[in-house]
Design a protein around this motif. Structure first.
Motif, PDB file in Angstrom:
ATOM      1  N   CYS A  78      -6.503 -69.021  25.036  1.00 14.00           N
ATOM      2  CA  CYS A  78      -7.414 -70.029  24.505  1.00 14.00           C
ATOM      3  C   CYS A  78      -8.623 -70.267  25.400  1.00 14.00           C
ATOM      4  CB  CYS A  78      -6.674 -71.338  24.251  1.00 14.00           C
ATOM      5  SG  CYS A  78      -5.952 -72.086  25.731  1.00 14.00           S
ATOM      6  N   ASP A  79      -8.563 -69.856  26.671  1.00 20.53           N
ATOM      7  CA  ASP A  79      -9.680 -70.076  27.597  1.00 20.53           C
ATOM      8  C   ASP A  79     -10.645 -68.899  27.680  1.00 20.53           C
ATOM      9  OD1 ASP A  79      -8.699 -72.560  28.207  1.00 20.53           O
ATOM     10  OD2 ASP A  79      -7.817 -71.993  30.126  1.00 20.53           O
ATOM     11  N   ASP A 103     -12.147 -67.329  17.699  1.00 15.99           N
ATOM     12  CA  ASP A 103     -13.153 -67.626  16.684  1.00 15.99           C
ATOM     13  C   ASP A 103     -14.118 -66.448  16.535  1.00 15.99           C
ATOM     14  OD1 ASP A 103     -16.113 -68.935  16.177  1.00 15.99           O
ATOM     15  OD2 ASP A 103     -14.548 -69.944  15.041  1.00 15.99           O
ATOM     16  N   TRP A 164       2.812 -70.884  27.810  1.00 20.34           N
ATOM     17  CA  TRP A 164       1.604 -70.804  26.985  1.00 20.34           C
ATOM     18  C   TRP A 164       1.720 -69.711  25.924  1.00 20.34           C
ATOM     19  CZ3 TRP A 164      -1.437 -66.523  26.364  1.00 20.34           C
ATOM     20  CH2 TRP A 164      -1.296 -65.486  27.289  1.00 20.34           C
ATOM     21  N   ASN A 167       3.016 -71.108  22.602  1.00 20.13           N
ATOM     22  CA  ASN A 167       2.302 -72.309  22.195  1.00 20.13           C
ATOM     23  C   ASN A 167       1.203 -71.888  21.221  1.00 20.13           C
ATOM     24  OD1 ASN A 167      -0.128 -74.227  22.505  1.00 20.13           O
ATOM     25  ND2 ASN A 167       1.525 -75.431  23.402  1.00 20.13           N
ATOM     26  N   ARG A 168       1.203 -72.437  20.022  1.00 18.36           N
ATOM     27  CA  ARG A 168       0.251 -72.000  18.992  1.00 18.36           C
ATOM     28  C   ARG A 168      -1.195 -72.192  19.424  1.00 18.36           C
ATOM     29  NH1 ARG A 168       3.034 -74.151  13.335  1.00 18.36           N
ATOM     30  NH2 ARG A 168       5.135 -74.349  14.173  1.00 18.36           N
ATOM     31  N   ASP A 169      -1.471 -73.300  20.105  1.00 12.96           N
ATOM     32  CA  ASP A 169      -2.843 -73.595  20.503  1.00 12.96           C
ATOM     33  C   ASP A 169      -3.330 -72.683  21.626  1.00 12.96           C
ATOM     34  OD1 ASP A 169      -2.807 -75.657  18.651  1.00 12.96           O
ATOM     35  OD2 ASP A 169      -2.223 -77.159  20.144  1.00 12.96           O
ATOM     36  N   GLN A 170      -2.442 -72.309  22.533  1.00 15.05           N
ATOM     37  CA  GLN A 170      -2.841 -71.527  23.701  1.00 15.05           C
ATOM     38  C   GLN A 170      -2.731 -70.022  23.480  1.00 15.05           C
ATOM     39  OE1 GLN A 170      -0.295 -73.203  26.746  1.00 15.05           O
ATOM     40  NE2 GLN A 170      -1.705 -74.894  27.132  1.00 15.05           N
ATOM     41  N   GLY A 172      -2.406 -68.550  20.281  1.00 20.73           N
ATOM     42  CA  GLY A 172      -3.176 -68.207  19.095  1.00 20.73           C
ATOM     43  C   GLY A 172      -2.325 -67.604  17.998  1.00 20.73           C
ATOM     44  N   PRO A 208       3.247 -77.746  18.868  1.00 18.56           N
ATOM     45  CA  PRO A 208       2.601 -76.456  19.134  1.00 18.56           C
ATOM     46  C   PRO A 208       3.563 -75.412  19.693  1.00 18.56           C
ATOM     47  CG  PRO A 208       1.304 -78.271  20.039  1.00 18.56           C
ATOM     48  CD  PRO A 208       2.613 -78.833  19.611  1.00 18.56           C
ATOM     49  N   ASP A 209       4.574 -75.858  20.440  1.00 16.49           N
ATOM     50  CA  ASP A 209       5.508 -74.914  21.047  1.00 16.49           C
ATOM     51  C   ASP A 209       6.509 -74.390  20.018  1.00 16.49           C
ATOM     52  OD1 ASP A 209       4.436 -75.170  23.651  1.00 16.49           O
ATOM     53  OD2 ASP A 209       5.567 -77.023  23.946  1.00 16.49           O
ATOM     54  N   GLN A 315      -4.880 -64.252   9.347  1.00 14.54           N
ATOM     55  CA  GLN A 315      -4.538 -65.653   9.580  1.00 14.54           C
ATOM     56  C   GLN A 315      -4.878 -66.500   8.353  1.00 14.54           C
ATOM     57  OE1 GLN A 315      -6.444 -67.332  13.037  1.00 14.54           O
ATOM     58  NE2 GLN A 315      -5.390 -69.282  12.850  1.00 14.54           N
TER      59      GLN A 315
END
Length: 326
Positions: A78-79, A103, A164, A167-170, A172, A208-209, A315
């Motif tokens: 994510c970073d 994105d 991470w 984790n869906r947010d981290q 992807g 998220p996890d 997605q």
């Protein structure tokens, strides 16, 4: 730049890939490691116990190091986009592990920024350098017009808490994070027309996890080829699986782990795949040859961004339960 140039790199990340990157930089006569950044000081120190480099707790501080020629991004998915943008704006070359970002619009903006700054934006895709891919490239013409592909990877892993990568947010969307599954196919077979996708998570509530995921995607290429891509990992799988199959009108190719075979009628030929070791070194060697000698790289960022376009379409297909045009 010339053959006597020494390129100075900073590495963001402290995991497996960061370690391999640091080893590759140390092994190349034209590269030097000058900085490492990671959120856990003990892990940063473990990568450089003699403190021969600058050590930072935040990637933002590494970017401002005055002696950097480039930044290697090998941290949580994510970073990636934010680090790449900051590095390019600071005038640094970038090597980034896929995905460049989650994105698509941001990815295209970063590519334009790199071109405007006359800087390298290299998105690593070492799967293209490995024995499986090179063997497929060699033997695909042998089996004629290819109409079907099946690519499946299942990875049994024990329950990972606070990771991470679960984790869906981290991490992807699975096929964005595991972009090589898409990119290997687009490199071989070109553009994709439509995508459909099914996705399942094993988790508690809607946090998220998660403990496991399974993603099954079907791609229809503009050539007519249909490809089924399945990716799963976590504690709900009991046996690992990594297989690739191609069916053509003059034969088939089948690969399982490090073994492969070519079948044409009653003739079956065993195919031995090369080792996957040393691919990060090959990747860095190519970057140095590009920057110092102008030699072409084995992969272009636009190709990775196109694979990202397909993955983002998958997605959207999973979210809407519709067939999505790419």
């Amino acid at each position: 730049m010339g053959q006597d140039t020494v390129l100075r790199w900073g590495v963001v990340g402290t995991g497996y890939v960061a370690k391999r990157r640091i080893e590759a930089i140390a092994a190349h006569p034209q590269t030097a490691l000058v900085a490492i950044a990671g959120r856990q000081p003990d892990r940063v120190l473990a990568l450089d116990p003699d403190r021969t480099t600058a050590q930072y707790g935040h990637w933002q501080d590494l970017i401002t190091h005055p002696d950097l020629d480039g930044v290697v991004i090998a941290t949580i998915n994510c970073d990636h986009g934010a680090i790449a943008a900051a590095a390019l704006k600071a005038g640094k070359h970038v090597i980034c592990e896929y995905p460049l970002t989650f994105d698509l619009e941001e990815a295209e903006t970063l590519l334009n920024l790199a071109q405007e700054q006359d800087l390298l934006l290299h998105i690593e895709h070492i799967e293209l350098l490995g024995g499986l891919h090179l063997t497929m490239q060699e033997y695909c013409p042998t089996i004629g017009n290819i109409h079907y592909a099946r690519y499946i990877t299942l990875s049994p892993q024990p329950l990972k808490l606070n990771s991470w990568s679960y984790n869906r947010d981290q991490f992807g969307f699975p096929l964005v994070a595991a972009l090589s599954r898409i990119h290997r196919l687009t490199d071989l077979f070109g553009s994709v027309a439509t995508v459909s996708c099914q996705l399942r998570y094993w988790d508690q509530d809607s946090l998220p996890d998660y403990r496991a995921c399974l993603c099954a995607t079907q791609l229809r290429f503009t050539s007519g080829l249909i490809a089924d891509v399945t990716y799963g990992k976590g504690d709900q799988f009991t046996e690992g699986l990594r297989q690739f199959e191609l069916q053509g009108d003059r034969g088939s190719l089948w690969f399982d782990q490090e073994q492969g075979r070519l079948t044409q009628g009653e003739t079956v030929q065993r195919l031995e795949l090369g080792t996957r070791r040393g691919l990060f070194q090959q990747d860095l060697d190519g970057v140095v040859a590009y920057l110092c000698e102008g030699q072409p790289l084995y992969v272009q960022p636009a190709a990775s961004i196109y694979a990202l376009r397909v993955a983002v379409a998958a997605q959207r297909a999973a979210e809407t339960q519709t067939v999505v045009w790419v």
